[in-house]
Motif scaffolding. Structure first.
Motif, PDB file in Angstrom:
ATOM      1  N   ARG A   1      29.031 -60.119 -43.464  1.00  0.00           N
ATOM      2  CA  ARG A   1      29.757 -59.842 -43.911  1.00  0.00           C
ATOM      3  C   ARG A   1      29.470 -58.442 -43.714  1.00  0.00           C
ATOM      4  O   ARG A   1      30.175 -57.324 -43.297  1.00  0.00           O
ATOM      5  CB  ARG A   1      30.527 -59.965 -44.630  1.00  0.00           C
ATOM      6  CG  ARG A   1      31.434 -61.282 -44.797  1.00  0.00           C
ATOM      7  CD  ARG A   1      32.609 -61.809 -43.479  1.00  0.00           C
ATOM      8  NE  ARG A   1      33.240 -62.506 -44.270  1.00  0.00           N
ATOM      9  CZ  ARG A   1      34.276 -62.817 -43.765  1.00  0.00           C
ATOM     10  NH1 ARG A   1      34.647 -62.116 -44.536  1.00  0.00           N
ATOM     11  NH2 ARG A   1      34.453 -64.036 -43.842  1.00  0.00           N
ATOM     12  N   GLU A   2      28.443 -58.170 -44.298  1.00  0.00           N
ATOM     13  CA  GLU A   2      27.702 -56.702 -44.734  1.00  0.00           C
ATOM     14  C   GLU A   2      26.836 -55.992 -43.035  1.00  0.00           C
ATOM     15  O   GLU A   2      27.221 -54.988 -42.351  1.00  0.00           O
ATOM     16  CB  GLU A   2      26.812 -56.140 -45.350  1.00  0.00           C
ATOM     17  CG  GLU A   2      25.956 -55.283 -45.804  1.00  0.00           C
ATOM     18  CD  GLU A   2      27.135 -53.949 -45.903  1.00  0.00           C
ATOM     19  OE1 GLU A   2      26.603 -52.706 -45.283  1.00  0.00           O
ATOM     20  OE2 GLU A   2      28.150 -54.430 -46.384  1.00  0.00           O
ATOM     21  N   VAL A   3      26.507 -57.159 -42.272  1.00  0.00           N
ATOM     22  CA  VAL A   3      25.544 -56.220 -41.499  1.00  0.00           C
ATOM     23  C   VAL A   3      25.823 -56.836 -40.542  1.00  0.00           C
ATOM     24  O   VAL A   3      25.677 -55.989 -39.562  1.00  0.00           O
ATOM     25  CB  VAL A   3      24.452 -57.853 -40.982  1.00  0.00           C
ATOM     26  CG1 VAL A   3      23.213 -57.792 -40.133  1.00  0.00           C
ATOM     27  CG2 VAL A   3      23.250 -57.412 -42.580  1.00  0.00           C
ATOM     28  N   ARG A   4      27.550 -57.512 -40.376  1.00  0.00           N
ATOM     29  CA  ARG A   4      28.025 -57.128 -38.772  1.00  0.00           C
ATOM     30  C   ARG A   4      28.828 -55.980 -38.510  1.00  0.00           C
ATOM     31  O   ARG A   4      29.309 -55.870 -37.664  1.00  0.00           O
ATOM     32  CB  ARG A   4      28.872 -58.731 -38.703  1.00  0.00           C
ATOM     33  CG  ARG A   4      30.018 -58.039 -39.705  1.00  0.00           C
ATOM     34  CD  ARG A   4      31.247 -59.152 -39.162  1.00  0.00           C
ATOM     35  NE  ARG A   4      32.641 -59.111 -40.152  1.00  0.00           N
ATOM     36  CZ  ARG A   4      33.312 -59.938 -40.231  1.00  0.00           C
ATOM     37  NH1 ARG A   4      33.743 -61.423 -39.648  1.00  0.00           N
ATOM     38  NH2 ARG A   4      34.550 -59.736 -41.362  1.00  0.00           N
ATOM     39  N   ASN A   5      28.866 -55.371 -39.582  1.00  0.00           N
ATOM     40  CA  ASN A   5      28.761 -53.444 -39.301  1.00  0.00           C
ATOM     41  C   ASN A   5      28.391 -52.702 -39.361  1.00  0.00           C
ATOM     42  O   ASN A   5      28.088 -51.699 -39.067  1.00  0.00           O
ATOM     43  CB  ASN A   5      30.039 -53.403 -40.358  1.00  0.00           C
ATOM     44  CG  ASN A   5      31.115 -54.408 -40.805  1.00  0.00           C
ATOM     45  OD1 ASN A   5      31.551 -54.283 -39.894  1.00  0.00           O
ATOM     46  ND2 ASN A   5      31.530 -54.681 -42.324  1.00  0.00           N
ATOM     47  N   TRP A   6      26.579 -52.784 -38.812  1.00  0.00           N
ATOM     48  CA  TRP A   6      26.168 -52.156 -38.754  1.00  0.00           C
ATOM     49  C   TRP A   6      26.149 -51.265 -37.225  1.00  0.00           C
ATOM     50  O   TRP A   6      26.011 -52.102 -36.359  1.00  0.00           O
ATOM     51  CB  TRP A   6      24.696 -52.644 -38.877  1.00  0.00           C
ATOM     52  CG  TRP A   6      24.033 -52.873 -40.733  1.00  0.00           C
ATOM     53  CD1 TRP A   6      25.078 -52.765 -41.554  1.00  0.00           C
ATOM     54  CD2 TRP A   6      23.045 -53.529 -41.124  1.00  0.00           C
ATOM     55  NE1 TRP A   6      24.868 -53.063 -43.077  1.00  0.00           N
ATOM     56  CE2 TRP A   6      23.123 -53.731 -42.208  1.00  0.00           C
ATOM     57  CE3 TRP A   6      21.881 -53.614 -40.532  1.00  0.00           C
ATOM     58  CZ2 TRP A   6      22.350 -54.238 -43.470  1.00  0.00           C
ATOM     59  CZ3 TRP A   6      21.007 -54.555 -41.216  1.00  0.00           C
ATOM     60  CH2 TRP A   6      21.094 -54.191 -43.132  1.00  0.00           C
ATOM     61  N   ARG A   7      25.064 -50.264 -36.878  1.00  0.00           N
ATOM     62  CA  ARG A   7      25.472 -49.532 -35.504  1.00  0.00           C
ATOM     63  C   ARG A   7      24.053 -49.370 -36.136  1.00  0.00           C
ATOM     64  O   ARG A   7      22.956 -48.981 -36.176  1.00  0.00           O
ATOM     65  CB  ARG A   7      26.078 -48.190 -36.238  1.00  0.00           C
ATOM     66  CG  ARG A   7      27.638 -48.605 -36.272  1.00  0.00           C
ATOM     67  CD  ARG A   7      28.152 -49.145 -34.227  1.00  0.00           C
ATOM     68  NE  ARG A   7      29.850 -49.396 -34.941  1.00  0.00           N
ATOM     69  CZ  ARG A   7      30.937 -49.914 -33.988  1.00  0.00           C
ATOM     70  NH1 ARG A   7      30.091 -50.531 -33.109  1.00  0.00           N
ATOM     71  NH2 ARG A   7      31.374 -50.237 -34.102  1.00  0.00           N
ATOM     72  N   SER A   8      23.426 -49.291 -34.767  1.00  0.00           N
ATOM     73  CA  SER A   8      22.024 -48.922 -34.315  1.00  0.00           C
ATOM     74  C   SER A   8      21.179 -47.644 -34.862  1.00  0.00           C
ATOM     75  O   SER A   8      20.121 -47.959 -34.742  1.00  0.00           O
ATOM     76  CB  SER A   8      21.004 -49.925 -32.531  1.00  0.00           C
ATOM     77  OG  SER A   8      22.156 -48.772 -32.368  1.00  0.00           O
ATOM     78  N   HIS A   9      22.569 -46.605 -34.454  1.00  0.00           N
ATOM     79  CA  HIS A   9      21.905 -45.001 -35.077  1.00  0.00           C
ATOM     80  C   HIS A   9      22.260 -45.396 -36.425  1.00  0.00           C
ATOM     81  O   HIS A   9      21.544 -44.469 -36.714  1.00  0.00           O
ATOM     82  CB  HIS A   9      22.796 -44.587 -33.898  1.00  0.00           C
ATOM     83  CG  HIS A   9      23.964 -44.162 -34.586  1.00  0.00           C
ATOM     84  ND1 HIS A   9      25.453 -45.325 -34.212  1.00  0.00           N
ATOM     85  CD2 HIS A   9      24.713 -43.165 -35.466  1.00  0.00           C
ATOM     86  CE1 HIS A   9      26.096 -44.993 -34.730  1.00  0.00           C
ATOM     87  NE2 HIS A   9      26.032 -43.964 -35.303  1.00  0.00           N
ATOM     88  N   LYS A  10      22.828 -46.166 -36.743  1.00  0.00           N
ATOM     89  CA  LYS A  10      22.681 -46.169 -39.043  1.00  0.00           C
ATOM     90  C   LYS A  10      21.854 -46.609 -40.008  1.00  0.00           C
ATOM     91  O   LYS A  10      20.407 -46.876 -39.335  1.00  0.00           O
ATOM     92  CB  LYS A  10      24.192 -46.588 -39.449  1.00  0.00           C
ATOM     93  CG  LYS A  10      24.934 -46.445 -38.716  1.00  0.00           C
ATOM     94  CD  LYS A  10      25.642 -45.113 -38.977  1.00  0.00           C
ATOM     95  CE  LYS A  10      27.544 -44.510 -38.713  1.00  0.00           C
ATOM     96  NZ  LYS A  10      27.801 -43.103 -39.071  1.00  0.00           N
ATOM     97  N   ASP A  11      20.931 -45.656 -40.316  1.00  0.00           N
ATOM     98  CA  ASP A  11      19.988 -45.466 -41.263  1.00  0.00           C
ATOM     99  C   ASP A  11      20.264 -46.208 -42.369  1.00  0.00           C
ATOM    100  O   ASP A  11      21.360 -46.723 -42.354  1.00  0.00           O
ATOM    101  CB  ASP A  11      19.307 -44.243 -42.107  1.00  0.00           C
ATOM    102  CG  ASP A  11      19.304 -42.876 -41.479  1.00  0.00           C
ATOM    103  OD1 ASP A  11      19.009 -43.607 -40.449  1.00  0.00           O
ATOM    104  OD2 ASP A  11      19.875 -42.208 -41.584  1.00  0.00           O
TER     105      ASP A  11
END
Length: 1741
Positions: free
Chosen positions: A617-627
């Motif tokens: 649930r947390e990882v699927r909202n990550w974007r590639s440019h986010k730290d």
């Protein structure tokens, strides 16, 4: 061999396919929503938000609540309109997230709505194109190149769209505007508006780029039409195309479109307001209609929609409106259109709902079916979250399939928390059916039964679990269960035998999840009930925690094979990473290699399945440019859950999320979506957060987008559970529940407020348009500052008026009535039944518990009607334990006593309750609300309404044995708690008991002391005990610890021997004790436990009383002397001595109200002293009350200090303290002595016990009548103690058993008047105000109909035998067995005159009230004038059953074979009918509406109608042979059409006198007495049960039957033996006389009548409801007969006494009132009613 409760096979009933699939556990055959008729009507509203704002607001305010009420009442389900634009700011309408949510919810509505699902609102505005939230990288770059080729500035596009490598394939996503517009979410910053304007400019620029570039690509053929449409169409077109484009004709019947066209709108485009209703662009600075948008709108509205209509039955309504010439599309024009739309919308929705939704009562009436559906719903939900395709599932699959050889044992799955046991078992239950069919062939019919233990009430208790499993097995294997065993051992045997019914064609799989959730009742956790050796076609799969209650260890002892155990252990890190990868790919996401490092690190710490899912649930909202760093991911399940909730708070608001999740967590069984929406709208804290920057709307509601956001973000954690046609949100895992409880329910103030909101919602406190105030603290205080010149109260009222809003909360009845004319057809409000009591008890709303639930008739009736009687009793017990209201305890015992009756006939509940509660409502006033509701709602189900009940109060006290051996109880004390008492035994043991639970709370052992006495201080802080060692032991009462021991000293005794403590008393802070034959009183400080000083008296001390303020002590002594001391200083203030100084002061009473002190000596002499001046008391009253009586035993001062009771051994005296006179005195019978006596609260009753008897006696003070004798089953009573705290009476028996009696209930027993003799006859006055009863004594009692009390009694010389009342009720004529007749004036009680000489067998009065007919058996009968007593004529014929015609012309009577008509003015026989065939006349009746016709029956089984005018038989009807052999009663309807004949059996024979047809109507028992109402509509009868042995000995019932349809419309149990039945003439009032001399009055209120009758409200029992605690009982007046007769009758003459007030009339005086013949006005009427011509007679012959 079958145990009791099971028998041979029976054919399977015809059940629906869905029901059969549910019982067999075949999930694949069940619909997606499991509930056969759907769970909710959800309608998606598709519209442009700008031009439909007025329509949508009007629909929400006016139409949606009505539709919701319609669905709840008629189908037991909810109606929900999904309008995502409502309540959302305009700048959010273009949000890609909102459009994505709209499409998702549109799809959900189309799939799940049980009725209409889509409503489109089309106007003149097409709307703007949508901004894509995410575009694949290749497509985005192609569009970017096209924009550059078109020479567009693409910097804005490049700035707002960012490439995301985590997407699969990579994509560009639109950044959230909050990243660049930093002030967007800052409510304080005033630049928010400018930021929104900047955002609007950016959005328009992005739309222009996409529009131009996509068109260019489409023209060049580089982009397909379908691709281009995603960028060039509006949201409105997308929704219409998705909902209507590819649907079947049957589905489109559930959709509606409303089209509004505005004629000549182009002419008004220049008006600025018109841009709201159409697409406008600026051309050369002038506003014109957008041609491109117009073209798209025409295609959608005028081409697409008509095309759909042509191929289906889609409802489309087109309305053309005309603009105002000056104002354009004005508000007035719009309002007119909106009004018509709302009306049409409601009608269409109702039509579609009625056509598509079916009423489903299955789950309402079948608790087992509902239980199965609940578990199948959870099974489907849990299996959808099962992610592991692991070895465990294969092992279970192998276990189910193996059946070759070896023993079969249950399979046990164990594992720690969050290891996925429940999900695995849900997946097994889902696939077991297909697995077995694959192995055994498709023709096999497997049975899969699943239970998630602890998720429902029926699955938590072992007995309920085994019962539901057995019933489901019996259904599947077609076994008939005649009854369910009550013993748990028999139930287990039944369960095992049903397992043996499985076969290879129909194998069985039983799945039981979470064995540790079983309660410990019946030793369920010891697993003695679990079958270990299974039949070859049975598989049982269990799951449990490894270290909970020792269940796994117990299983290992029972099942030795290790192959039958599967342990779920955490997976390794690589497996978790692989699972996460697959989960991300399913949603087209991935993690970069750099991010994978931190994922691997998190999995190295925890690999539980739930942790993996939370990480996803947390990882699927990550974007590639986010730290991303090591702190981004949490490392425990609980931290992950908290992070999940925190992210939701950031999106929706902290207060809203905390309250929403808090409400779901605190609900007993969860909340539905609409309930959550309603409750949040009622929460001012939530609305205050939502409306910080927005304007308030009416109705005040939560935007649905927030609910949708919560659902979406918590998918898989907040799951849906189906209960009784309702879908509830519950937590899928107990860890989620625990975290939510810790975060959102830890503050007690918030918890209290939330429980109040929930309770008010389910009470319906804000339903029906009632507005709730909305307090925004900031605005409130600002408003107060601006209006300082106003008063505070004025300002508050003004603010309230401006800030009260309708929250649109629904009505919350206990049952939703489908049809008011059929009240027994309804849907239960299960949500209210489940939740309301839970929240009321937790927020302390005691009054609402009483009025809203336990004292609510609708709740009681509904619970009984649906078979939840025991649950109702349980809820009442919960409420009683919480509130300690004595009414609840009495109600529970009442319901238990009438259980069999109301279960058999639930409609009789109101009448049964009224009969029992009416006598006690004055003593138990909180029953008023329940009785008012019985009057209001009871007649819907039972038309009998008791007006005055004569039922004796049945009462059994709480009992507890204080001594288990031969030890004697020396002292008993009551406390402030009604259930707690303190007892002392002779062995020195002091015990504190809870009487209700019979539990020993505390115990003090003083074995070295012999207890002499024991007392409590007023505040119950100290318990003081006197011992035989002349010491006082002072205890801390609450902690039962000894504080101090004080020795009591006194003056030297005369004999020199040791003296014991004679007595002691307590003030608030002091103890005063004295020894035998001592003149000194020891004063002891209770706080410090030391002696302060001694009081020195003149004589030996006998008693001490302290003043209520604790300042003074009154010390009584020998020689009737009392000395007054100051407790604070020890100063002697004064000494007084009574004139009667021979005895000693035994009791001292202090009257605070009158500032008097009363001294009572041992012989009963009494002196009263005024103590206004405490140092100089003045003697005010002194008198001797001895008069040879015995010594005084006890005294009591009434609560208001107006009465003083003095109990002696041989008498009881009651003194009026205002005049100091003896008002009443009661003497004991010979050889009987009183032990003690007490007063009731209102001093109307005296309650006493007698020596050597085991009963409590209740006497009425006004009459001295003993109203009740209550036996004490434990033996003779030796002590009575009154507890004034709760008005309780404690009686101690010789065997050491203590009984606690409620004096209020004992007092209620005296509320019923009775004569003690069986009522023989009842006379009713014409106006119905009074009732006169004859009971075989010398008295005739006059009862007040409204109060039920005896107002007066008329005494006769002999036993009264007959009586008759004039129509006006002014005169009463009676006769006794001593040949006397009396004429009484009923108002004054005067015996007007008395006639002697003949014994009368029957008395009749003419209808004009002027003449009396006195029938004699031995001598001539007479007709005499009532006004003067003069004879009119003699009647020589001996008549039986004589009746007077309505015209006052004839006296009709019968002999053996003749029917005679005697003239009332000559006494001669003028008409007669003789039977010449040797038969006899059995009975006859006059036809009320046609007095010249007589109906009689003969012994030859014929019914004849005889015309007096023609002296001929008009009609003859032949009855069946032997029909009249056992004739009991015979009645004729007023119009003469029907005859009612009974034979003393269980049947009514209804004879149609016109056609001769005979109809049989069965009664409810053996008919004892019947009576037909004056209008002929109702038949009232009393019947006896067929030998039924009722627990309460109620053997007869009063029943009302409606003759029009033969239906019993009311039934009421008679708890006494009836002796007489009478009906009133004016109203259908019923009077029943009983064998104990009491009467009961009832009325009939048929629901076909308009409203309740006024007499219900004016009766005494109803007047009590008007906040009257006690109705004054009038004193009974006794009137006596004249000693000398006024007239003496001889054989043919009459002689008047000289002093008689009756004088001989003058000539001609009596001719005016002589009976005369009158014209028969009813003759023609009779002829029209029944054909009485000769040919009809011949035909009948």
């Amino acid at each position: 061999m079958w145990p009791s409760g099971a028998s041979s096979r029976a054919p399977c009933p015809r059940d629906s396919a869905i029901r059969r699939a549910a019982f067999a556990g075949n999930l694949s055959a069940m619909p997606p929503h499991l509930v056969p008729t759907g769970k909710i009507v959800r309608v998606f509203i598709s519209a442009n938000p700008e031009d439909t704002e007025a329509e949508r607001n009007a629909l929400r305010e006016q139409v949606y609540p009505k539709l919701r009420e319609f669905c709840r009442e008629n189908y037991g389900m909810e109606f929900q309109a999904i309008d995502l634009y409502w309540g959302i700011p305009g700048e959010e309408w273009d949000s890609p997230d909102l459009q994505r949510t709209r499409m998702r919810l549109l799809e959900e509505c189309l799939k799940t709505s049980a009725g209409p699902c889509f409503v489109g609102l089309l106007g003149e505005k097409y709307g703007t194109i949508r901004i894509p939230g995410e575009v694949e990288s290749s497509e985005f770059e192609m569009i970017l190149d096209a924009a550059i080729e078109a020479k567009l500035d693409t910097r804005t596009l490049e700035e707002w769209y960012c490439r995301d490598e985590n997407a699969v394939p990579p994509a560009y996503y639109l950044k959230p505007k909050s990243e660049l517009l930093k002030n967007y979410h800052n409510p304080v910053d005033t630049s928010t508006n400018s930021a929104n304007e900047k955002w609007h400019t950016i959005v328009e620029e992005i739309k222009n780029i996409f529009n131009t570039a996509v068109k260019l690509l489409h023209e060049k053929g580089k982009m397909k039409s379908s691709q281009a449409k995603r960028y060039l169409s509006s949201a409105l077109e997308d929704e219409f195309d998705f909902a209507l484009g590819k649907q079947t004709a049957a589905f489109l019947k559930k959709c509606v479109c409303y089209i509004r066209k505005i004629s000549n709108i182009e002419r008004h485009v220049k008006i600025p307001e018109m841009s709201k209703y159409t697409d406008v662009i600026q051309v050369e600075g002038k506003p014109v209609r957008d041609p491109e948008a117009l073209e798209k709108m025409v295609k959608l509205r005028d081409e697409f929609v008509p095309m759909i209509v042509a191929s289906s039955n889609l409802r489309v309504y087109t309305s053309v409106t005309h603009c105002d010439m000056k104002l354009g599309y004005s508000e007035e024009v719009e309002n007119h259109y909106v009004e018509g739309l709302c009306k049409q919308f409601y009608e269409d929705m109702v039509d579609i709902i009625q056509a598509t939704v079916q009423q489903n009562f299955e789950t309402e009436t079948d608790a087992l079916y509902d239980e199965i559906l609940q578990h199948l719903s959870l099974c489907r939900t849990y299996s959808s979250f099962y992610e592991y395709r692991c070895e465990s599932l294969s092992l279970v699959h192998k276990y189910i399939q193996r059946s070759k050889s070896g023993h079969i044992y249950p399979l046990v799955i164990s594992g720690g928390p969050c290891t996925g046991k429940t999900l695995l078992l849900a997946e097994v239950a889902k696939k077991a059916c297909s697995w077995l069919q694959e192995e055994m062939g498709p023709e096999s019919d497997p049975v899969v039964i699943v239970r998630f233990i602890g998720s429902t009430e029926m699955s938590s208790e072992l007995s309920c679990l085994l019962q539901s499993l057995s019933e489901q097995l019996a259904f599947n294997y077609r076994c008939l269960l005649q009854s369910i065993p009550k013993k748990i051992v028999d139930l287990r045997e039944l369960f095992l035998n049903l397992l043996n019914e499985s076969s290879y064609h129909k194998p069985l799989v039983l799945v039981l999840d979470s064995l540790e959730q079983l309660t410990d009742s019946d030793d369920a956790r010891k697993l003695w009930w679990l079958p270990i050796h299974l039949p070859r076609t049975v598989r049982i799969i269990l799951s449990t925690l490894p270290n909970k209650h020792g269940i796994l260890q117990k299983l290992r002892c029972l099942i030795n094979s290790e192959d039958n155990y599967i342990e779920l252990i955490p997976r390794d890190r690589k497996m978790c990473s692989q699972i996460l990868k697959h989960q991300l790919l399913r949603v087209k996401r991935k993690v970069t290699s750099g991010q994978q490092i931190y994922v691997n690190e998190a999995f190295s710490r925890c690999t539980l399945p739930m942790f993996v899912n939370l990480t996803f649930r947390e990882v699927r909202n990550w974007r590639s440019h986010k730290d991303v760093d090591e702190s981004t991911l949490c490392v425990t399940v609980h931290e992950n859950i908290e992070q999940l909730f925190c992210s939701l708070e950031n999106k929706c608001g902290l207060r809203l999320v905390s309250r929403a999740l808090g409400y779901i967590t605190m609900a007993k069984t969860g909340l539905s979506e609409v309930e959550l929406e309603d409750i949040l709208a009622l929460d001012n804290n939530v609305m205050n957060e939502l409306l910080t920057n927005g304007k308030t709307l009416n109705p005040l509601r939560v935007p649905y987008t927030i609910i949708a956001q919560i659902k979406e973000d918590l998918t898989g954690y907040l799951v849906e559970r189906h209960i009784r046609n309702c879908t509830l949100f519950v937590w899928s895992n107990r860890h989620l529940h625990l975290i939510a409880q810790k975060l959102y329910l830890s503050n007690d103030d918030d918890l209290q407020e939330m429980h109040v909101n929930m309770a008010e919602y389910f009470l319906g406190a804000w339903s029906g348009g009632r507005k709730k105030s909305f307090y925004n603290d900031h605005h409130y205080f600002e408003n107060c500052i601006q209006n300082e010149h106003r008063g505070i109260r004025e300002n508050e009222i003004l603010y309230n008026d401006e800030n009260e809003f309708d929250r649109q909360a629904p009505e919350q009845p206990w049952a939703f009535q489908c049809n008011p004319l059929q009240p027994d057809i309804f849907f239960i409000n299960h949500r209210k039944m489940t939740e309301l009591l839970h929240h009321l008890t937790r927020c302390g709303m005691t009054d609402e518990i009483m009025s809203g639930i336990t004292m609510n008739f609708s709740w009681l009736y509904t619970m009984i009607k649906i078979g939840q009687f025991d649950r109702a009793l349980s809820d009442i017990e919960i409420a009683y334990n919480y509130s300690q209201e004595k009414e609840l305890k009495f109600l529970a015992s009442t319901l238990q006593s009438i259980k069999n009756k109301v279960l058999k006939n639930p409609g009789s509940l109101s009448a049964e309750l009224q009969q029992i509660l009416l006598p006690v409502v004055s003593s138990l006033p909180k029953f008023r609300n329940l009785l008012v509701e019985c009057d209001k709602d009871g007649p819907k189900y039972c038309s009998i309404v008791p007006l005055h009940s004569s039922m004796d109060v049945t009462y059994s006290p709480e009992r507890i044995s204080l001594s288990s051996s031969s030890l004697h109880v020396t002292e008993v004390l009551s406390t402030y708690s009604p259930n707690i008492i303190i007892s002392a035994l002779e062995n020195g043991t002091i015990s504190t008991w809870d009487v209700e639970t019979r539990q020993l709370l505390r115990q003090i052992t003083t074995t070295q002391f012999v207890i002499m006495g024991m007392k409590l201080t007023v505040d119950e802080k100290y318990l003081v005990v006197s011992t035989a060692k002349n010491t006082l032991l002072i205890y801390d009462n609450l902690n039962s610890c000894l504080l101090s021991e004080v020795e009591v000293k006194g003056s030297k005794s005369v004999g020199g021997g040791p003296n014991l403590i004679n007595g002691f008393t307590l003030s608030q802070t002091h103890a005063l004790a004295w020894l035998e034959a001592s003149k000194d009183v020891n004063v002891i400080d209770l706080l410090y436990g030391w002696p302060l000083y001694n009081f020195h008296c003149w004589y030996e001390v006998t008693c001490i009383q302290c003043s209520s303020d604790g300042l003074y002590a009154f010390c009584g002594q020998y020689l009737n002397t009392t000395t007054i001391f100051h407790l604070g200083t020890g100063e002697k203030l004064s000494t007084v001595t009574s004139e009667f100084s021979g005895g000693f002061v035994k009791y001292i009473l202090v009257l605070d109200t009158s500032q008097e002190v009363v001294m009572l000596d041992n012989e009963g002499s009494l002196s009263v002293w005024n103590i206004e001046e405490i140092s100089n008391p003045q003697l005010t009253e002194e008198f001797d009350c001895t008069k040879g009586d015995s010594d005084v035993i006890s005294t009591e001062l009434s609560e208001d200090q107006s009465a003083l009771l003095i109990c002696k051994a041989l008498s009881i005296e009651l003194l009026d303290t205002r005049m100091w006179k003896v008002s009443e005195k009661f003497r004991a019978k010979r050889n009987e002595k009183f032990i003690s006596a007490v007063l009731s609260r209102n001093c109307d009753c005296i309650i006493a016990s007698m020596e050597n008897t085991s009963s409590i006696f209740v006497w009425r003070r006004d009459t001295g009548q003993c109203m009740a004798s209550l036996p004490e089953i434990s033996g003779s009573i030796v002590k009575l103690v009154k507890s004034s705290h709760h008005n309780l009476l404690l009686s101690l028996s010789i065997s050491g058993v203590l009984s606690i009696w409620d004096i209020d209930i004992l007092t209620a027993m005296s509320n019923i008047d009775k004569t003690g003799r069986a009522v023989h006859t009842v006379l009713l006055s014409g106006r119905g105000d009074f009732i006169y009863s004859i009971d075989g004594s010398e008295y005739v009692q006059k009862w007040n109909f409204n109060t039920g009390f005896i107002e007066s009694a008329f005494k006769h010389e002999g036993v009264v035998e007959n009586g008759v009342l004039t129509a006006t009720g002014e005169l009463l004529v009676t006769s006794d067995d001593k040949c006397n007749q009396y004429v009484w004036h009923t108002s004054t009680g005067e015996n007007l005159f008395r006639i002697s000489g003949q014994r009368i067998s029957e008395l009749l009065v003419t209808h004009n009230d002027q003449f009396i007919v006195s029938l004699c058996e031995q001598n001539a009968s007479r007709v005499w004038r009532l006004a003067t007593g003069h004879k009119v004529c003699n009647i020589l014929a001996a008549l039986k059953n004589a009746l007077i015609t309505t015209a006052n012309t004839f006296l009709i009577g019968m002999t053996k074979n003749k029917l005679l008509a005697v003239s009332l003015w000559t006494g001669s026989i003028t008409k007669k009918y003789c039977l010449d065939d040797g038969s006899t006349i059995v009975n006859f009746r006059l036809i009320p509406d046609c007095p010249e016709f007589v109906v009689f029956m003969t012994s030859t089984e014929t019914v004849n109608i005889w015309s007096l005018a023609e002296e001929a038989i008009c009609r003859r009807v032949q009855l069946p042979c032997n029909f009249l052999r056992n004739l009991n009663d015979f009645e004729i309807s007023p119009n003469g059409k029907l005859g009612i004949i009974t034979h003393g059996d269980e049947k009514f024979n209804v004879l149609d006198l016109h056609t001769g047809k005979l109809r049989v109507i069965h009664a409810s028992g053996i008919i004892w007495k019947q009576s037909l109402s004056c209008d002929g509509r109702y038949l009232v009868y009393i019947c006896f049960q067929n030998g039924e042995d009722d627990e309460d000995n109620s053997v007869s019932s009063l029943i009302v039957m409606r003759l029009a349809d033969g239906k019993s419309i009311g039934a009421c149990t008679l708890y006494k033996t009836p002796t007489f039945l009478a009906l009133s003439q004016r109203h259908l009032n019923i009077v029943v006389g009983f064998d104990d001399g009491s009467i009961g009055t009832y009325t009939v209120v048929d629901r076909v009548d308009a409203t309740l009758k006024i007499k219900i409200a004016t009766s005494n029992s109803r007047q009590i409801f008007n906040n009257k605690t006690h109705l004054h009982r009038p004193k009974c007046n006794n009137y006596i007969f004249k000693m000398a007769p006024d007239c003496l009758w001889r054989e043919s003459t009459e002689v008047f006494a000289r002093d008689s007030p009756i004088t001989v009339s003058e000539a001609g005086e009596g001719t005016e009132s002589t009976p005369t013949k009158k014209h028969n006005f009813c003759y023609e009427k009779m002829c029209s009613a029944i054909d009485c011509r000769g040919q009809s007679f011949a035909a009948n012959n």
